[in-house]
Design an enzyme around this catalytic site. Structure first.
Site, PDB file in Angstrom:
ATOM      1  N   ARG A  48      89.854  79.485  43.293  1.00 43.33           N
ATOM      2  CA  ARG A  48      90.152  78.503  42.557  1.00 43.33           C
ATOM      3  C   ARG A  48      91.819  78.470  42.342  1.00 43.33           C
ATOM      4  NH1 ARG A  48      87.390  77.765  36.825  1.00 43.33           N
ATOM      5  NH2 ARG A  48      87.859  79.913  36.391  1.00 43.33           N
ATOM      6  N   ASP A  49      92.641  79.257  42.977  1.00 42.89           N
ATOM      7  CA  ASP A  49      94.026  79.103  42.786  1.00 42.89           C
ATOM      8  C   ASP A  49      94.696  79.482  44.039  1.00 42.89           C
ATOM      9  OD1 ASP A  49      96.217  78.319  41.461  1.00 42.89           O
ATOM     10  OD2 ASP A  49      96.508  80.432  40.534  1.00 42.89           O
ATOM     11  N   ILE A  50      94.283  78.821  45.057  1.00 39.03           N
ATOM     12  CA  ILE A  50      94.897  79.140  46.596  1.00 39.03           C
ATOM     13  C   ILE A  50      96.303  78.308  46.578  1.00 39.03           C
ATOM     14  CG2 ILE A  50      94.644  78.903  49.167  1.00 39.03           C
ATOM     15  CD1 ILE A  50      92.943  81.168  47.991  1.00 39.03           C
ATOM     16  N   ASN A  54     100.179  83.027  46.097  1.00 38.86           N
ATOM     17  CA  ASN A  54      99.036  83.874  46.070  1.00 38.86           C
ATOM     18  C   ASN A  54      98.547  84.339  47.240  1.00 38.86           C
ATOM     19  OD1 ASN A  54      99.061  83.879  43.213  1.00 38.86           O
ATOM     20  ND2 ASN A  54      97.399  82.225  43.109  1.00 38.86           N
ATOM     21  N   THR A  88      96.454  75.237  39.527  1.00 42.84           N
ATOM     22  CA  THR A  88      97.779  74.710  39.715  1.00 42.84           C
ATOM     23  C   THR A  88      97.865  73.493  40.083  1.00 42.84           C
ATOM     24  OG1 THR A  88      98.418  76.934  40.276  1.00 42.84           O
ATOM     25  CG2 THR A  88     100.054  75.329  40.838  1.00 42.84           C
TER      26      THR A  88
END
Length: 233
Positions: A48-50, A54, A88
């Site tokens: 969900r937040d690649i 990260n 993001t």
């Protein structure tokens, strides 16, 4: 990690100089990591937040996916997860940002954005609208339509790159960022395409299909505090 994160190496204050071979290795490494989470792990996970911040880099510049604070377990009986939107701006798949429709294909979209950043050395989170292009993806798609796709390449590469691999990475990235999640490849297919084991499918939809409604929805959600602000660290 010894070499901080990918964002720091690509567009931060790092003294690292990522040559083309290293960028190719990092891109494939991220793809392999996501393929494991989606298809090989006992617990199937949607990250969900690649994004580049990260992706950590070890002393050999191997990519390590990090920060699973927003990750979701995918239940086998469910084709998707309906969930509050977090993530993001600039890296979220449109179907997830608009309707909270979450599948592993949302990670595929985010990977596509990171792959574009790897090629061009620019952050999508800090992209300033210019020449009618509102984001890195829009700019890339525009260059493809004009037949000038290689203009996207990072000037720091100084023409020291494998043109075939570079074109392949950009085309795979565009395929991953397809507006329709059904038309995006799986991450195992992405790995295969990046390694030249399979032919890259043609991108058959305009990634800006959701248009201004998508952008307005993102801004509205951000104002309600549901989205993480871009992280430039």
């Amino acid at each position: 990690m010894e070499n901080n994160c990918l964002a720091h190496a690509l567009f931060g204050a790092s003294t690292l100089k990522l040559d083309w071979a290293t960028r190719q290795k990092i891109c494939v490494g991220i793809a392999r990591g996501l393929a494991f989470l989606h298809e090989e792990s006992t617990l199937r996970i949607v990250h969900r937040d690649i994004k580049a911040t990260n992706v950590l880099l070890d002393w050999e510049l191997n990519a390590k996916i990090s920060d699973f604070g927003l990750a979701k377990l995918k239940e086998e009986e469910n084709t998707h997860i309906s969930t509050r939107v977090v993530g993001t701006i600039g890296y979220m798949a449109p179907e997830y940002a608009l309707w909270g429709y979450l599948t592993e294909k949302a990670d595929v979209y985010s990977f596509g954005m990171v792959a574009l950043e790897i090629v061009c050395g620019r952050s999508n989170a800090s992209y300033w609208a210019q020449n009618g292009c509102v984001c890195l993806l829009d700019w890339t798609f525009n260059l493809q339509q004009k037949g000038n796709l290689m203009e996207i390449l990072d000037p720091k590469l100084e023409y020291k790159f494998d043109k075939e691999e570079a074109e392949r990475m950009v085309k795979v990235a565009l395929l991953c960022c397809n507006a329709s999640p059904a038309l995006r490849p799986t991450m195992s297919e992405v790995v295969s395409m990046l390694e030249s084991q399979t032919i890259i499918q043609e991108v058959i939809s305009d990634p800006s299909i959701y248009g201004s409604d998508f952008q307005l929805q993102q801004l509205d959600q951000n104002s309600r505090g549901n989205l993480a602000a871009p992280n430039f660290s």
